[in-house]
Design an enzyme around this catalytic site. Structure first.
Site, short mmCIF file in Angstrom:
data_model
loop_
_atom_site.label_atom_id
_atom_site.label_comp_id
_atom_site.label_asym_id
_atom_site.label_seq_id
_atom_site.Cartn_x
_atom_site.Cartn_y
_atom_site.Cartn_z
N TYR A 1 29.77 32.67 39.35
CA TYR A 1 30.37 33.91 38.85
C TYR A 1 31.00 34.64 40.04
O TYR A 1 30.41 34.69 41.12
CB TYR A 1 29.29 34.81 38.23
N GLU B 1 37.77 39.26 37.13
CA GLU B 1 36.46 38.65 36.90
C GLU B 1 36.67 37.18 36.53
O GLU B 1 37.34 36.87 35.55
CB GLU B 1 35.72 39.36 35.77
#
Ligand code: GDP
Ligand code: MN
Length: 397
Positions: free
Chosen positions: A118, A206
């Site tokens: 992530y 993101e």
């Protein structure tokens, strides 16, 4: 302004960030053509078909599917385009899918030697610095990781005047447990990702998941990108990426007439001048037992035309049960605003079907109250904050 995954990836790629390659398709035939072209380019015959909507969690909602041949590409794309995709991040009605991204399958079949991470870049408002958040626990719900195992989420603070330093990019690659080729790849990935964030005037990049392929390449498989609205004037190429179909129709209309409007879920419509007063007014409504239906800053000139536009926008929300107008008359005198409200009300005739509470404070507030009270209209007037709150309570009861 939010972007689609494929647009976010386009930006990333233009800054040298490696991405899972793909092409957009608007119908099944276009998807098949896209898959053929991708196969020529990449050599892979498996593809992943991904719904393009402004919402995450598409995988869980059935909006991300693997196609092992062209027949499956056609079938899956045909099913996804036109569907209403419901994900953990959409309402129960879901979002209509107008297009899909046909992308190369980068999780090479039969090979489990890949890793999902992530990574996001965003502004840390409490430190006034940019920050890279990253974790080895990618691919799944990062919110869940943050809640259950917060120690697995790392952050790197970046001084905006200095920028990302090389040692910081290396630290990130190291903390993700990488070595050799994938370490170098990650350093390059982080460096170009940060550059993309800064130079596109983004609020957020993101990437979940960031993938380490079995041959040690690091690439963006997903991209959630938000560009700062206030920077769009100087980022025309990104402003053009706006997809109005993804946005609240009332917000889109409000923007067209230059009103600063945010749709909320309550029942009391708000018409206020100034963002600070608008927020205080929303608090006031909550204290009175209501829930604000919107944030609306009408700006400095609350004349009849403006008030009328604001009425029309607020009333488009069928949940609105009352409207609270809270205006501070500084440069605009209250009596002019009051006259504006009366004129707008008269112009709109029957289309105003909810009680209206007007609270005017500032220059000529008393005179304004008289204008409202003598207008003969079903408008409640108030001068004090508390008075206005009590009236909201009264009409909601
Ligand atoms: P999201 O669910 O909206 O966040 O969409 P993502 O783009 O993150 O895709 C969801 C999941 O699909 C990812 O976490 C991956 O595990 C999986 N996925 C994405 N691309 C591929 C691919 O090329 N091959 C395979 N096998 N899985 C993929
Ligand atoms: Mn994702």
């Amino acid at each position: 302004m939010n972007l689609h995954e494929y647009q976010g990836k386009e930006i990333l790629s233009s800054f040298g960030v490696r991405i899972q390659r793909g092409l957009v398709a608007h119908n099944a035939q276009e998807a098949v053509d896209a898959a053929k072209r991708l196969t020529n380019q990449t050599g892979t015959s498996w593809h992943v078909i991904k719904a393009q909507v402004h919402a995450g969690g598409r995988g869980k909602g059935g909006g991300v599917k693997i196609a092992k041949n062209l027949n499956e590409v056609e079938e899956i794309a045909g099913n996804i385009i036109g569907m209403r995709l419901v994900t953990p991040q959409t309402s129960a009605e879901g979002k209509r899918v107008h297009q899909v991204l046909v992308a190369e399958d980068v999780y090479y079949p039969g090979d489990s030697d890949h890793q999902e991470y992530y990574m996001s870049v965003l502004l840390n408002r409490s430190t006034g610095r940019n920050m890279i958040m990253y974790s080895t626990e990618g691919g799944m719900d990062i919110e869940e990781v943050a809640e259950k195992t917060p120690q697995l989420i790392f952050t790197e603070q970046i001084d905006p005047t200095i920028g990302l330093l090389p040692f910081q990019a290396r630290k990130i690659a190291f903390n993700l447990g990488l070595a050799g080729t994938s370490f170098k790849e990650m350093v390059r990935f982080v460096t170009s990702l940060y550059k993309a964030y800064v130079e596109s005037d983004a609020n957020l990049f993101e990437i979940n998941p960031v993938l380490k392929t079995s041959d040690d390449l690091i690439m963006a498989v997903d991209a959630k990108v938000t560009i700062d609205d206030n920077a769009l004037y100087r980022r025309k190429q990104y402003a053009e990426m706006r997809d109005l179909r993804e946005e609240s129709p009332i917000e889109v209309e409000a923007r067209l007439v230059g009103l600063n409007y945010v749709d909320l879920s309550g029942n009391v419509g708000c018409m206020v001048n100034g963002a600070g007063l608008a927020m205080a007014t929303m608090d006031l409504i909550k204290m009175a037992g209501g829930e604000p239906a919107n944030f609306l800053d009408v700006g400095g000139t609350a004349d009849a035309k403006r008030v009328e536009e604001a009425f029309r926008i607020i009333l488009k929300d069928s949940a609105v049960k009352a409207i609270l107008i809270n205006i501070f008359g500084g440069i605009v005198r209250c009596d002019r605003v009051a006259q504006g409200v009366v004129d707008a009300y008269n112009n709109m005739g029957d289309s105003i079907n909810v009680p209206i509470i007007v609270r005017l404070q500032g220059t000529n507030a008393e005179l304004a109250k008289e204008i409202i009270d003598n207008s003969g209209l079903a408008v409640h007037s108030a001068v004090q904050f508390q008075e206005a709150a009590d009236k909201v309570k009264e009409v909601l009861a």
